[in-house]
Enzyme design. Structure first.
Site, mmCIF file in Angstrom:
data_model
loop_
_atom_site.group_PDB
_atom_site.id
_atom_site.type_symbol
_atom_site.label_atom_id
_atom_site.label_comp_id
_atom_site.label_asym_id
_atom_site.label_seq_id
_atom_site.Cartn_x
_atom_site.Cartn_y
_atom_site.Cartn_z
ATOM 1 N N ARG A 187 13.506 -3.835 -3.124
ATOM 2 C CA ARG A 187 12.690 -4.777 -2.374
ATOM 3 C C ARG A 187 13.506 -5.286 -1.198
ATOM 4 O O ARG A 187 14.656 -4.924 -1.017
ATOM 5 C CB ARG A 187 12.250 -5.942 -3.271
ATOM 6 C CG ARG A 187 11.287 -5.534 -4.368
ATOM 7 C CD ARG A 187 10.824 -6.721 -5.156
ATOM 8 N NE ARG A 187 10.041 -7.636 -4.324
ATOM 9 C CZ ARG A 187 9.467 -8.749 -4.779
ATOM 10 N NH1 ARG A 187 9.615 -9.082 -6.036
ATOM 11 N NH2 ARG A 187 8.769 -9.515 -3.986
ATOM 12 N N LYS A 202 -2.140 -3.441 4.884
ATOM 13 C CA LYS A 202 -1.916 -2.791 3.591
ATOM 14 C C LYS A 202 -1.536 -3.790 2.499
ATOM 15 O O LYS A 202 -1.676 -3.497 1.308
ATOM 16 C CB LYS A 202 -0.849 -1.705 3.703
ATOM 17 C CG LYS A 202 0.553 -2.200 3.950
ATOM 18 C CD LYS A 202 1.535 -1.037 4.070
ATOM 19 C CE LYS A 202 2.958 -1.508 4.320
ATOM 20 N NZ LYS A 202 3.511 -2.276 3.200
ATOM 21 N N ASP A 203 -1.052 -4.986 2.878
ATOM 22 C CA ASP A 203 -0.670 -5.999 1.901
ATOM 23 C C ASP A 203 -1.820 -6.919 1.506
ATOM 24 O O ASP A 203 -1.648 -7.771 0.629
ATOM 25 C CB ASP A 203 0.473 -6.865 2.449
ATOM 26 C CG ASP A 203 1.775 -6.089 2.606
ATOM 27 O OD1 ASP A 203 1.965 -5.102 1.863
ATOM 28 O OD2 ASP A 203 2.585 -6.467 3.463
ATOM 29 N N CYS A 213 -2.171 -2.683 -3.822
ATOM 30 C CA CYS A 213 -0.919 -1.984 -3.497
ATOM 31 C C CYS A 213 -0.084 -1.742 -4.752
ATOM 32 O O CYS A 213 0.988 -1.148 -4.683
ATOM 33 C CB CYS A 213 -0.125 -2.758 -2.453
ATOM 34 S SG CYS A 213 0.540 -4.318 -3.021
ATOM 35 N N ARG A 260 16.730 -2.570 3.332
ATOM 36 C CA ARG A 260 16.491 -1.311 2.607
ATOM 37 C C ARG A 260 17.265 -0.160 3.248
ATOM 38 O O ARG A 260 17.833 0.679 2.543
ATOM 39 C CB ARG A 260 14.989 -1.011 2.579
ATOM 40 C CG ARG A 260 14.178 -2.034 1.816
ATOM 41 C CD ARG A 260 12.736 -1.613 1.678
ATOM 42 N NE ARG A 260 11.892 -2.721 1.255
ATOM 43 C CZ ARG A 260 10.687 -2.591 0.719
ATOM 44 N NH1 ARG A 260 10.176 -1.394 0.560
ATOM 45 N NH2 ARG A 260 9.985 -3.639 0.371
ATOM 46 N N ARG A 288 2.817 3.861 -5.317
ATOM 47 C CA ARG A 288 2.263 5.058 -4.667
ATOM 48 C C ARG A 288 3.386 5.987 -4.204
ATOM 49 O O ARG A 288 3.327 7.207 -4.424
ATOM 50 C CB ARG A 288 1.403 4.653 -3.466
ATOM 51 C CG ARG A 288 0.933 5.855 -2.631
ATOM 52 C CD ARG A 288 0.280 5.415 -1.344
ATOM 53 N NE ARG A 288 1.176 4.664 -0.478
ATOM 54 C CZ ARG A 288 2.073 5.196 0.333
ATOM 55 N NH1 ARG A 288 2.229 6.510 0.382
ATOM 56 N NH2 ARG A 288 2.845 4.440 1.102
ATOM 57 N N ARG A 289 4.401 5.431 -3.579
ATOM 58 C CA ARG A 289 5.507 6.260 -3.093
ATOM 59 C C ARG A 289 6.291 6.864 -4.250
ATOM 60 O O ARG A 289 6.732 8.011 -4.184
ATOM 61 C CB ARG A 289 6.413 5.442 -2.184
ATOM 62 C CG ARG A 289 5.761 5.093 -0.851
ATOM 63 C CD ARG A 289 6.585 4.123 -0.045
ATOM 64 N NE ARG A 289 5.972 3.849 1.250
ATOM 65 C CZ ARG A 289 6.201 2.763 1.977
ATOM 66 N NH1 ARG A 289 7.034 1.837 1.517
ATOM 67 N NH2 ARG A 289 5.609 2.597 3.139
ATOM 68 N N SER A 318 9.399 -12.807 7.986
ATOM 69 C CA SER A 318 10.298 -11.711 8.345
ATOM 70 C C SER A 318 10.226 -11.380 9.827
ATOM 71 O O SER A 318 9.251 -11.709 10.525
ATOM 72 C CB SER A 318 9.942 -10.461 7.533
ATOM 73 O OG SER A 318 8.700 -9.932 7.970
#
Length: 310
Positions: free
Chosen positions: A150, A86-87, A242, A156, A132-133, A12
């Site tokens: 996703r 975080k991933d 995660c 997004r 989590r969100r 990405s």
């Protein structure tokens, strides 16, 4: 030592931007070394089918975004992997290690794009792919319709401008790195909406005792490293990744001590336990373990057990 070091990352634009962020000062520090970039596709990059919330809750840790990269590293196809920390699962694969976390750390906070939380109408649709969100949103606004999404950050964001969603929740770090902060309507307080452990930080993974590991051993920011190590230690104690609704925020205070805030929230937002702790910056794992123990004493294990049920 070889004068060529191969750096792997996801495909990405954000992943490539993160490589540039890390590599720019490193290349200046080691001008005689040639750094070569390699793109590695992950399962999470190739599978773009929008999941249901139940599938989101069952997603296995961070492996969908790190497995192929770790394999390439172990097999010697690349020498360094630049991750969004975080991933990355709390246990890296055998024969590899994380370098001291580079600094400065990007903004740890989550943001709302499309509208503020207070301005969203009753029953508004908000997109996020993170359990989590989902949980933290519903804890604050149980009336919201949370839609699993996703894809990359621009994709997004487009869901709000095209009208299919009223808002989306994203990480400020990614928007900052892509120059998209003007799209933000609200920055969420990390004490109320604690981020994913490691959010905003980069994880630099190398083979243990490799030439690249030896070359880069003195790089990184000890204060940033202490903060994310406390967060990841807490996550490890909770046996989470995660795929579970665990938020944690570590930071060095003006007192020179390490402060850690954390929350575990049920997926429907109905139950939430929180804990805070303070300790010396030279023992972040101990602080992470203590705050995790506090959460467990308040019933975090029952929340996580219910989410992990098949």
């Amino acid at each position: 030592m070889s004068d060529v070091i191969r750096i792997g990352s996801r495909a990405s634009k954000l992943a490539r931007t993160q490589v540039t962020e890390w590599l720019t000062p490193i290349a200046e520090q080691f001008p005689s070394v040639q750094f070569k970039r390699e793109i590695i596709l992950e399962g999470g990059d190739q599978d773009r089918v929008t999941p249901t919330l139940a599938q989101v809750a069952k997603t296995a840790g961070g492996s969908a975004f790190s497995t192929n990269q770790e394999e390439a590293l172990v097999m010697g196809k690349v020498d360094v992997i630049v991750h969004s920390l975080k991933d990355l699962p709390t246990s890296v694969c055998e024969g590899t290690a994380l370098l001291t976390t580079p600094g400065p750390r990007e903004d740890v906070r989550d943001v709302l794009c499309g509208a503020t939380l207070e301005a969203l109408p009753q029953g508004a649709s908000v997109g996020t792919g993170a359990p989590r969100r989902v949980a933290q949103l519903l804890a604050l606004r149980p009336d919201l319709e949370v839609v699993p999404i996703r894809g990359n950050v621009p994709g997004r964001l487009a869901r709000t401008t095209k009208g299919s969603l009223d808002a989306v929740v994203l990480a400020a770090a990614g928007l900052n790195r892509l120059g998209l902060m003007p799209e933000v309507h609200q920055v969420l307080d990390p004490l109320i909406f604690p981020p994913s452990p490691g959010q905003g930080a980069l994880g630099i993974q190398v083979r243990t005792d490799s030439p690249a590991a030896r070359l880069l051993a003195g790089t990184g920011d000890p204060q940033v490293d202490a903060s994310v190590r406390a967060e990841r230690a807490l996550l490890a104690e909770l046996h989470g990744g995660c795929s579970v609704p665990v938020g944690a925020w570590g930071r060095i205070g003006t007192d020179g001590l390490l402060h850690l805030s954390a929350a575990v929230t049920s997926l429907d937002g109905a139950t939430q336990v929180t804990a805070v702790g303070t300790g010396p910056a030279d023992d972040p794992e101990k602080l992470g373990g203590c705050v995790a123990a506090d959460l467990l004493a308040q019933g975090a294990a029952d929340i996580l057990k219910a989410i992990r049920k098949p």
